[in-house]
Design an enzyme around this catalytic site. Structure first.
Site, PDB file in Angstrom:
ATOM      1  N   ASP A  23    -102.616  14.110  17.527  1.00 44.48           N
ATOM      2  CA  ASP A  23    -101.179  14.348  17.320  1.00 44.48           C
ATOM      3  C   ASP A  23    -100.789  15.677  17.969  1.00 44.48           C
ATOM      4  O   ASP A  23    -100.394  16.615  17.285  1.00 44.48           O
ATOM      5  CB  ASP A  23    -100.832  14.338  15.825  1.00 44.48           C
ATOM      6  CG  ASP A  23    -101.582  15.405  15.030  1.00 44.48           C
ATOM      7  OD1 ASP A  23    -102.651  15.844  15.491  1.00 44.48           O
ATOM      8  OD2 ASP A  23    -101.103  15.806  13.951  1.00 44.48           O
TER       9      ASP A  23
ATOM     10  N   ASP B  20    -104.976  20.198  19.491  1.00 45.94           N
ATOM     11  CA  ASP B  20    -105.282  18.863  20.043  1.00 45.94           C
ATOM     12  C   ASP B  20    -105.296  18.919  21.564  1.00 45.94           C
ATOM     13  O   ASP B  20    -106.137  18.289  22.214  1.00 45.94           O
ATOM     14  CB  ASP B  20    -104.227  17.831  19.630  1.00 45.94           C
ATOM     15  CG  ASP B  20    -104.040  17.698  18.150  1.00 45.94           C
ATOM     16  OD1 ASP B  20    -104.541  16.734  17.568  1.00 45.94           O
ATOM     17  OD2 ASP B  20    -103.347  18.559  17.576  1.00 45.94           O
TER      18      ASP B  20
ATOM     19  N   ASN C 298     -98.420  16.445  13.605  1.00 49.18           N
ATOM     20  CA  ASN C 298     -97.898  17.757  13.974  1.00 49.18           C
ATOM     21  C   ASN C 298     -96.435  17.703  14.391  1.00 49.18           C
ATOM     22  O   ASN C 298     -95.728  18.717  14.334  1.00 49.18           O
ATOM     23  CB  ASN C 298     -98.711  18.350  15.129  1.00 49.18           C
ATOM     24  CG  ASN C 298    -100.005  18.980  14.656  1.00 49.18           C
ATOM     25  OD1 ASN C 298    -100.061  19.572  13.586  1.00 49.18           O
ATOM     26  ND2 ASN C 298    -101.058  18.849  15.443  1.00 49.18           N
TER      27      ASN C 298
ATOM     28  N   THR D 157    -108.233  13.733  15.444  1.00 51.20           N
ATOM     29  CA  THR D 157    -107.894  15.131  15.184  1.00 51.20           C
ATOM     30  C   THR D 157    -106.528  15.268  14.526  1.00 51.20           C
ATOM     31  O   THR D 157    -105.989  16.371  14.458  1.00 51.20           O
ATOM     32  CB  THR D 157    -107.946  15.954  16.485  1.00 51.20           C
ATOM     33  OG1 THR D 157    -107.038  15.399  17.443  1.00 51.20           O
ATOM     34  CG2 THR D 157    -109.350  15.981  17.067  1.00 51.20           C
TER      35      THR D 157
ATOM     36  N   PHE E  10    -104.089  19.655   6.130  1.00 46.24           N
ATOM     37  CA  PHE E  10    -102.912  18.873   6.492  1.00 46.24           C
ATOM     38  C   PHE E  10    -103.232  17.439   6.897  1.00 46.24           C
ATOM     39  O   PHE E  10    -102.542  16.503   6.480  1.00 46.24           O
ATOM     40  CB  PHE E  10    -102.132  19.549   7.628  1.00 46.24           C
ATOM     41  CG  PHE E  10    -101.022  18.677   8.146  1.00 46.24           C
ATOM     42  CD1 PHE E  10     -99.868  18.487   7.405  1.00 46.24           C
ATOM     43  CD2 PHE E  10    -101.153  17.995   9.355  1.00 46.24           C
ATOM     44  CE1 PHE E  10     -98.858  17.649   7.853  1.00 46.24           C
ATOM     45  CE2 PHE E  10    -100.147  17.148   9.805  1.00 46.24           C
ATOM     46  CZ  PHE E  10     -99.000  16.974   9.054  1.00 46.24           C
ATOM     47  N   ASN E  11    -104.226  17.212   7.734  1.00 44.15           N
ATOM     48  CA  ASN E  11    -104.480  15.851   8.219  1.00 44.15           C
ATOM     49  C   ASN E  11    -104.731  14.882   7.064  1.00 44.15           C
ATOM     50  O   ASN E  11    -104.267  13.733   7.089  1.00 44.15           O
ATOM     51  CB  ASN E  11    -105.669  15.829   9.174  1.00 44.15           C
ATOM     52  CG  ASN E  11    -105.354  16.429  10.521  1.00 44.15           C
ATOM     53  OD1 ASN E  11    -104.196  16.588  10.889  1.00 44.15           O
ATOM     54  ND2 ASN E  11    -106.387  16.781  11.266  1.00 44.15           N
TER      55      ASN E  11
ATOM     56  N   HIS F  87    -109.136  24.230  15.269  1.00 41.36           N
ATOM     57  CA  HIS F  87    -109.624  23.129  14.444  1.00 41.36           C
ATOM     58  C   HIS F  87    -110.111  21.954  15.296  1.00 41.36           C
ATOM     59  O   HIS F  87    -111.271  21.528  15.213  1.00 41.36           O
ATOM     60  CB  HIS F  87    -108.515  22.640  13.511  1.00 41.36           C
ATOM     61  CG  HIS F  87    -107.828  23.699  12.725  1.00 41.36           C
ATOM     62  ND1 HIS F  87    -108.420  24.334  11.662  1.00 41.36           N
ATOM     63  CD2 HIS F  87    -106.579  24.233  12.846  1.00 41.36           C
ATOM     64  CE1 HIS F  87    -107.568  25.213  11.147  1.00 41.36           C
ATOM     65  NE2 HIS F  87    -106.440  25.167  11.848  1.00 41.36           N
ATOM     66  N   ASP F  88    -109.207  21.414  16.107  1.00 39.73           N
ATOM     67  CA  ASP F  88    -109.502  20.183  16.846  1.00 39.73           C
ATOM     68  C   ASP F  88    -110.516  20.392  17.971  1.00 39.73           C
ATOM     69  O   ASP F  88    -111.390  19.539  18.177  1.00 39.73           O
ATOM     70  CB  ASP F  88    -108.208  19.580  17.389  1.00 39.73           C
ATOM     71  CG  ASP F  88    -107.225  19.256  16.267  1.00 39.73           C
ATOM     72  OD1 ASP F  88    -107.665  19.140  15.105  1.00 39.73           O
ATOM     73  OD2 ASP F  88    -106.021  19.142  16.536  1.00 39.73           O
TER      74      ASP F  88
END
Length: 313
Positions: free
Chosen positions: A15, A20, A44, A129, A171-172, A244-245
């Site tokens: 996203d 990402d 996102n 992700t 969040f994901n 993160h991703d």
């Protein structure tokens, strides 16, 4: 005679999203990965933006041979709550990316995942992700193709370990907890790369100094992304931008970057203060068996060296 490097077939579900975007760049540029396709999901930003962002990124990095398909536009059972870490467009602060002219695959992302897996000669690694909506819908709609998934390396979850910056929910998972539960209950080999480790790969001044040395157009764009991303993160959380991703993608390239611990993970679907939390039973107290491997430690120095190497020409 040089040996041919065996590549890992990968399908990314994302996203975009600044982090990402960097994960997509790394996947396309890694000699270890054969990027078979990209699917987009809401998270996102609204789905039309995450899809547009994915197309713009892939075109910019000359990856127009990698098909992109738009997936689910809302979570499975709840209204969409947008993330705030990347700005309203999902890729705020970007000035170098023109609108894409490469076409979108004319089928739904969930059906595209099925097509990729059905046609792949060997099992494929899925790297989600963003929220897990597309992956859950695929598992519900095409259970006969589950065996074509080698493993799932996902960015998601938080388990309250070794950092003061972890919140009750990530969040994901929070965005579509029902989808997360379906994926975790699938019986597949799953690695959760969550906040326990991603909050240890922060872009601070040391990392910016290295990124400024990469003077290619791609290096300048990534630096542009991260300057905005870091500023927003620091304003919201008081720390630099967490990658993160890219870390989830990096684990596919080099699994030794992290240490993991097996557990049974459930998703809190009803909590007032912990809705969407990932609850880990590390000691099998509920006698349910393990359903995932949770990343618990990361070699951040080696991660950044891998990222820099993939960004350099």
């Amino acid at each position: 005679m040089s040996k041919t490097v065996k590549t890992i077939p990968v399908l990314m579900d994302c996203d975009p999203g600044h982090d990402d975007a960097i994960a997509l760049v790394m996947a396309h540029r890694s000699p270890v990965i054969d990027l078979l396709g990209v699917t987009t999901v809401c998270g996102n930003a609204p789905p039309e933006r995450t899809t547009s962002n994915a197309l713009r990124i892939m075109q910019f990095i000359d990856a127009t041979d990698v098909p992109v398909a738009q997936g689910c536009v809302t979570p499975l059972a709840r209204p969409l709550v947008l993330g705030t870490a990347d700005g309203p467009t999902g890729l705020d602060g970007t000035t170098y990316l023109p609108e894409a002219t490469m076409p979108l695959v004319p089928i739904h992302g969930v059906d595209f995942i099925a097509k990729i897996l059905r046609e792949a000669p060997e099992p494929v690694v899925l790297v989600p992700t963003g929220p897990l909506t597309n992956i859950a819908m695929f598992l519900l709609k095409y259970p006969e193709l589950k065996h074509k998934i080698d493993k799932i390396v996902l960015m998601g979850g938080a388990f309250y370990r070794r950092t003061e910056y972890i919140t009750p929910t990530e969040f994901n998972i929070f965005c579509d907890p029902e989808a997360a539960r379906i994926v975790l209950d699938s019986g597949l080999d799953i690695i959760m790369v969550g906040l326990d480790v991603t909050m240890h790969v922060l872009v601070e001044e040391e990392q910016f100094a290295e990124l400024r040395k990469i003077e290619s157009p791609l290096g300048k764009v990534v630096l542009d992304w991260l300057k905005f991303y870091e500023k927003l993160h620091r304003g919201q959380m008081g720390v630099g931008g967490a990658l993160h991703d890219p870390l989830a993608l990096a684990v596919v390239i080099d699994p030794t970057l992290i240490e993991t611990r097996e557990a049974h993970v459930e998703i809190d679907l009803t909590g007032t203060y912990t809705f969407g939390a990932t609850v880990a039973d590390f000691w099998n107290e509920r006698k349910l068996g393990n359903n995932t491997r949770i990343a618990t430690r990361v070699d951040s120095g080696r991660f950044f060296e891998l990222m820099y190497s993939l960004l350099r020409d």
